[in-house]
Design a protein around this motif. Sequence first.
Motif, mmCIF file in Angstrom:
data_model
loop_
_atom_site.group_PDB
_atom_site.id
_atom_site.type_symbol
_atom_site.label_atom_id
_atom_site.label_comp_id
_atom_site.label_asym_id
_atom_site.label_seq_id
_atom_site.Cartn_x
_atom_site.Cartn_y
_atom_site.Cartn_z
ATOM 1 N N ARG A 99 0.842 -1.197 0.000
ATOM 2 C CA ARG A 99 0.000 0.000 0.000
ATOM 3 C C ARG A 99 0.876 1.246 0.000
ATOM 4 O O ARG A 99 1.788 1.378 0.823
ATOM 5 N N TYR A 100 0.618 2.144 -0.987
ATOM 6 C CA TYR A 100 1.331 3.408 -1.074
ATOM 7 C C TYR A 100 0.327 4.538 -0.937
ATOM 8 O O TYR A 100 -0.793 4.467 -1.460
ATOM 9 N N ASP A 101 0.734 5.609 -0.257
ATOM 10 C CA ASP A 101 -0.114 6.796 -0.121
ATOM 11 C C ASP A 101 0.813 8.009 -0.083
ATOM 12 O O ASP A 101 1.552 8.206 0.886
ATOM 13 N N ARG A 102 0.786 8.797 -1.151
ATOM 14 C CA ARG A 102 1.679 9.938 -1.250
ATOM 15 C C ARG A 102 0.874 11.229 -1.447
ATOM 16 O O ARG A 102 -0.012 11.287 -2.305
ATOM 17 N N LYS A 103 1.214 12.235 -0.649
ATOM 18 C CA LYS A 103 0.594 13.547 -0.776
ATOM 19 C C LYS A 103 1.677 14.572 -1.080
ATOM 20 O O LYS A 103 2.763 14.545 -0.491
ATOM 21 N N GLN A 104 1.387 15.465 -2.021
ATOM 22 C CA GLN A 104 2.364 16.475 -2.418
ATOM 23 C C GLN A 104 1.643 17.797 -2.637
ATOM 24 O O GLN A 104 0.613 17.864 -3.314
ATOM 25 N N ALA A 124 14.301 3.823 0.271
ATOM 26 C CA ALA A 124 13.166 3.044 0.797
ATOM 27 C C ALA A 124 13.650 2.155 1.944
ATOM 28 O O ALA A 124 14.307 1.139 1.717
ATOM 29 N N GLY A 125 13.358 2.559 3.159
ATOM 30 C CA GLY A 125 13.708 1.772 4.344
ATOM 31 C C GLY A 125 12.479 1.094 4.919
ATOM 32 O O GLY A 125 11.410 1.703 5.037
ATOM 33 N N VAL A 168 9.515 3.050 6.774
ATOM 34 C CA VAL A 168 10.011 4.062 7.707
ATOM 35 C C VAL A 168 10.557 5.284 6.970
ATOM 36 O O VAL A 168 11.013 6.227 7.619
ATOM 37 N N THR A 169 10.522 5.284 5.643
ATOM 38 C CA THR A 169 10.902 6.441 4.838
ATOM 39 C C THR A 169 9.793 6.732 3.835
ATOM 40 O O THR A 169 9.006 5.841 3.494
ATOM 41 N N PRO A 170 9.689 7.972 3.336
ATOM 42 C CA PRO A 170 8.589 8.307 2.419
ATOM 43 C C PRO A 170 8.573 7.493 1.135
ATOM 44 O O PRO A 170 7.505 7.310 0.533
#
Length: 440
Positions: A150-155, A398-399, A423-425
């Motif tokens: 699952r990815y969720d990115r806001k910019q 990517a951690g 633990v990283t964006p």
Amino acid sequence: MIRQGGASSARFLYLAALAAGGLWPTAAAAQDAPAAATQAEIRTLLAQLEALKASYAVEVRKLRELDAQVQALQGRIAGTPTQGNPSPATLDGQSGQVASGVAQEGYASTATEAEQAQANVRRSVDDVKQQQSALFNGKLTIENGVTYARYDRKQLTLNGFLALDAIFLGNIAIENVESDSLTYNFAARWGVSPRLTLSADVPYILRKTIYQKGGAGGSAAAVAQEETTGGGIGDITLGANYRLFAESGWRPETVLTASITAPTGREPYGMDWRVIERDNDDFIRFAVPAEQPTGNGVWQAGLGLSMVKATDPAILFGNIGFTHSFQRSFDDIDSDPETTNPGRVALGNAFYFGAGVAFAFNERTSLSISFSDRMAARARTRYAGSDWIKIVGSDANAGTLNFGVTHALSPKATFVGVLGIGVTPDAPDFSLLVKIPYML
């Protein structure tokens, strides 16, 4: 005569007085002294005998376990199952009694039982080694796995300028990308020799991505949303694992891993786009790909090291490696849906590492915790007749913190479950892996 008789009588009376006073040894006392000495000697000899019996029992157990290990190794090399050996009763006439005592104390009394005990101890270690590509058992292993990520990115996107270094004049748009991917992996590993294993991994990927863009129609309160999906075969990976060093003393088992990934999936270049919104001057403000890609589109080669060290009850493991991406030409590498520009793409090389520890709770189950990180350099593109250009924001770190469990379902099948927390964006918010390796 009278004097001689008187002297004899006096001596008799003196001796009688000594005997009565306990100052002269009697016949009974003289007989008890040798008996006491004999009892003390018997007790000493019995203690020595019991000590020898205990030592003998330990040595018999060690002999049987060592014999079972030797036979198991010989059977593994010859490709035949290990058979139990008769107990070494010829070592002593009382070996049957000693063997019985050993069995009652929980030790193996036959070579078969010793081999089974050793197999139980090795099972948890082997399961961990299997996940770290450090298991060489000379067998064919088929693995079926499913991974959900699952990815969720806001910019926040600002299109304008600052007035007086404080007041923003222009459009403010909030972009949000939510992605769900489900990957089925079919993998096969074949032990060519005790030092070499070949592997193949074929993924099938399903993706759904939701794009949200604020500022639709020039209004900061309006939000436009579009959803796209995609599915198909991903990039196939072929690999080889070579054992450099076996575990010995302080030295961990060290394995060299090499792999090559073919661009068999749908590449993310030259794809069709869906235009969602345009400006008044016909400028495209919001567009999304018509279909989600399933691969990177380029050939990749990897080289790494894996290490495993068993320290009862813990199992330490780690890995380090490097992935190189080769350049490749495409008919269209432009992100503008209305233009076509051929060129070359060079994805950034990646460096990865990881380390963790597993605890074998028993002969069938172990839990693990680990950390893994993958750092990729910026990608570059070059249009036909132009210079190379670095893509801003294409580098990644990517951690992931991983929690895993392995459980032996049967002598040939193992259940593996891993929960990964980003633990990283650039890492997935979370991922869940479930797979079952089966040895034929």
